[in-house]
Design a protein around this motif. Structure first.
Motif, short mmCIF file in Angstrom:
data_model
loop_
_atom_site.label_atom_id
_atom_site.label_comp_id
_atom_site.label_asym_id
_atom_site.label_seq_id
_atom_site.Cartn_x
_atom_site.Cartn_y
_atom_site.Cartn_z
N SER A 90 0.84 -1.20 0.00
CA SER A 90 0.00 0.00 0.00
C SER A 90 0.87 1.25 0.00
O SER A 90 2.02 1.24 0.43
N PHE A 91 0.28 2.34 -0.51
CA PHE A 91 0.90 3.66 -0.45
C PHE A 91 -0.03 4.60 0.30
O PHE A 91 -1.25 4.45 0.23
N ALA A 92 0.55 5.57 0.99
CA ALA A 92 -0.22 6.63 1.63
C ALA A 92 0.18 7.95 0.99
O ALA A 92 1.33 8.12 0.55
N GLY A 93 -0.75 8.89 0.95
CA GLY A 93 -0.43 10.16 0.33
C GLY A 93 -1.35 11.28 0.77
O GLY A 93 -2.43 11.05 1.31
N ILE A 94 -0.90 12.49 0.52
CA ILE A 94 -1.66 13.70 0.78
C ILE A 94 -1.73 14.50 -0.52
O ILE A 94 -0.71 14.70 -1.18
N LYS A 95 -2.93 14.90 -0.89
CA LYS A 95 -3.18 15.60 -2.16
C LYS A 95 -2.72 14.75 -3.34
O LYS A 95 -2.21 15.28 -4.33
N SER A 96 -2.87 13.45 -3.23
CA SER A 96 -2.31 12.52 -4.23
C SER A 96 -3.32 11.49 -4.71
O SER A 96 -2.92 10.42 -5.19
N ASP A 97 -4.59 11.79 -4.62
CA ASP A 97 -5.61 10.80 -4.95
C ASP A 97 -5.46 10.24 -6.36
O ASP A 97 -5.64 9.04 -6.59
N GLU A 98 -5.12 11.11 -7.32
CA GLU A 98 -5.05 10.65 -8.71
C GLU A 98 -3.94 9.62 -8.90
O GLU A 98 -4.04 8.74 -9.78
N TYR A 99 -2.90 9.68 -8.10
CA TYR A 99 -1.82 8.70 -8.20
C TYR A 99 -2.16 7.44 -7.40
O TYR A 99 -1.96 6.32 -7.89
N LEU A 100 -2.69 7.61 -6.22
CA LEU A 100 -3.07 6.47 -5.40
C LEU A 100 -4.14 5.63 -6.09
O LEU A 100 -4.12 4.40 -6.02
N ASN A 101 -5.08 6.28 -6.77
CA ASN A 101 -6.18 5.57 -7.42
C ASN A 101 -5.72 4.71 -8.59
O ASN A 101 -6.48 3.87 -9.09
N ALA A 102 -4.47 4.89 -9.03
CA ALA A 102 -3.96 4.09 -10.14
C ALA A 102 -3.63 2.67 -9.71
O ALA A 102 -3.54 1.77 -10.56
N GLN A 103 -3.47 2.44 -8.42
CA GLN A 103 -3.05 1.11 -7.97
C GLN A 103 -4.18 0.10 -8.05
O GLN A 103 -5.33 0.39 -7.74
N THR A 104 -3.83 -1.11 -8.49
CA THR A 104 -4.73 -2.26 -8.43
C THR A 104 -3.96 -3.43 -7.83
O THR A 104 -2.74 -3.37 -7.66
N LEU A 105 -4.67 -4.50 -7.53
CA LEU A 105 -4.01 -5.69 -7.01
C LEU A 105 -2.99 -6.22 -8.02
O LEU A 105 -1.94 -6.74 -7.64
N TYR A 106 -3.29 -6.06 -9.31
CA TYR A 106 -2.44 -6.59 -10.37
C TYR A 106 -1.32 -5.62 -10.76
O TYR A 106 -0.34 -6.03 -11.39
N GLU A 107 -1.48 -4.35 -10.42
CA GLU A 107 -0.48 -3.33 -10.75
C GLU A 107 -0.14 -2.55 -9.48
O GLU A 107 -0.50 -1.38 -9.31
N PRO A 108 0.57 -3.18 -8.55
CA PRO A 108 0.81 -2.54 -7.25
C PRO A 108 1.67 -1.28 -7.32
O PRO A 108 1.57 -0.41 -6.45
N LEU A 109 2.52 -1.17 -8.33
CA LEU A 109 3.42 -0.02 -8.42
C LEU A 109 2.90 1.06 -9.37
O LEU A 109 3.61 2.03 -9.66
N ALA A 110 1.65 0.93 -9.81
CA ALA A 110 1.08 1.89 -10.75
C ALA A 110 1.08 3.33 -10.24
O ALA A 110 1.19 4.26 -11.05
#
Length: 262
Positions: free
Chosen positions: A120-140
């Protein structure tokens, strides 16, 4: 003793206030900081447009008795650890090896965290980047950050802590792995698990001309490099030498698995 006023100029010198960043940090070289880790997080939030950090949770992992071949793992070898594995929840602390800053970011009222049970990743003001992650693309999230002109920032740590190099390896076609994690009462398969990072220090000299660095006192420093340049450099190194960035330990199962594919 350091404080906000002493550390602020170092962050300002980077000139990245309009950039989204991924940060890796160790605070120990700063010595005692007035206000502690909260002061450093405040500086990070003020110095960059947005921030994400790894909030990985390896204690959720389960090693099965059998699995896919050439997977950089010894099946059936972690029975005792399996008994201690904990199901992932969004409130689970980030592993201690992520550092105090990562955990402090995770619990910040403005922070959001992805739901990957290991990476998992945590972020602030970073929703557009965090939302790229999926179970199949963890580093997206790293890819999304790169596309937005993002940078990697290192606070007192080197490239062996640089998660983004793993994404560069994936883009270059390097072997990724499958791992498993507890979620509730289920074991979930997690593809796209990266290799070992011990050998990543070799990229330092390669990208030194593209790296910003600010030294703070005798031992502390901040470095930064653009994600696009970093990911390009990983591809360049692996094209020249398919064994680049692997560690030299004889017992490293993941690096040996990569070598076995070449």
């Amino acid at each position: 003793m350091s404080g906000y006023d002493e550390l602020k100029p170092a962050f300002e010198t980077l000139g990245l206030t309009d950039k989204p960043v991924i940060v890796h940090a160790s605070l120990k070289p700063f010595g005692h900081v007035q206000g502690g880790v909260d002061t450093v997080l405040q500086l990070v939030m003020e110095s960059f447009k947005s921030v994400i950090m790894p909030a990985f949770t390896y204690r959720t992992m389960i090693t099965p008795e059998v699995g896919p071949p050439n997977n950089g793992i010894k099946y059936g070898a972690e029975k005792d650890l399996n008994k201690m594995a904990q199901p992932f929840t969004p409130a689970m602390r980030a592993d201690v090896m992520m550092g105090m800053l990562s955990e402090t970011l995770r619990i910040h009222p403005a922070a959001k965290r992805t739901s990957h049970p290991i990476l998992s990743f945590a972020g602030i003001k970073s929703d557009e980047y965090l939302n790229a992650q999926t179970l199949y693309e963890p580093l997206a999230p790293i890819g999304a950050l790169s596309e937005a002109g993002g940078w990697v920032v290192f606070i007192n740590v080197g490239h062996d802590s640089n998660t983004s190099i793993h994404y560069g390896e994936k883009l270059a076609g390097r072997r990724q792995f499958t791992r498993w994690a507890l979620v509730g009462d289920r074991v979930v398969e997690c593809p796209g698990f990266p290799g070992d990072s011990t050998g990543f220090t070799a990229i330092g000299e390669y990208i030194k001309p593209d790296t910003l660095r600010v030294d703070i006192g005798n031992d502390a420093f901040i470095q930064a490099v653009s994600l696009k340049r970093l990911l390009d450099a990983v591809g360049e190194m692996l094209k020249k030498n398919p064994l680049a960035l692997l560690c030299q330990r004889d017992d490293c199962e993941r690096c040996n698995a990569v070598r076995g594919m070449l």
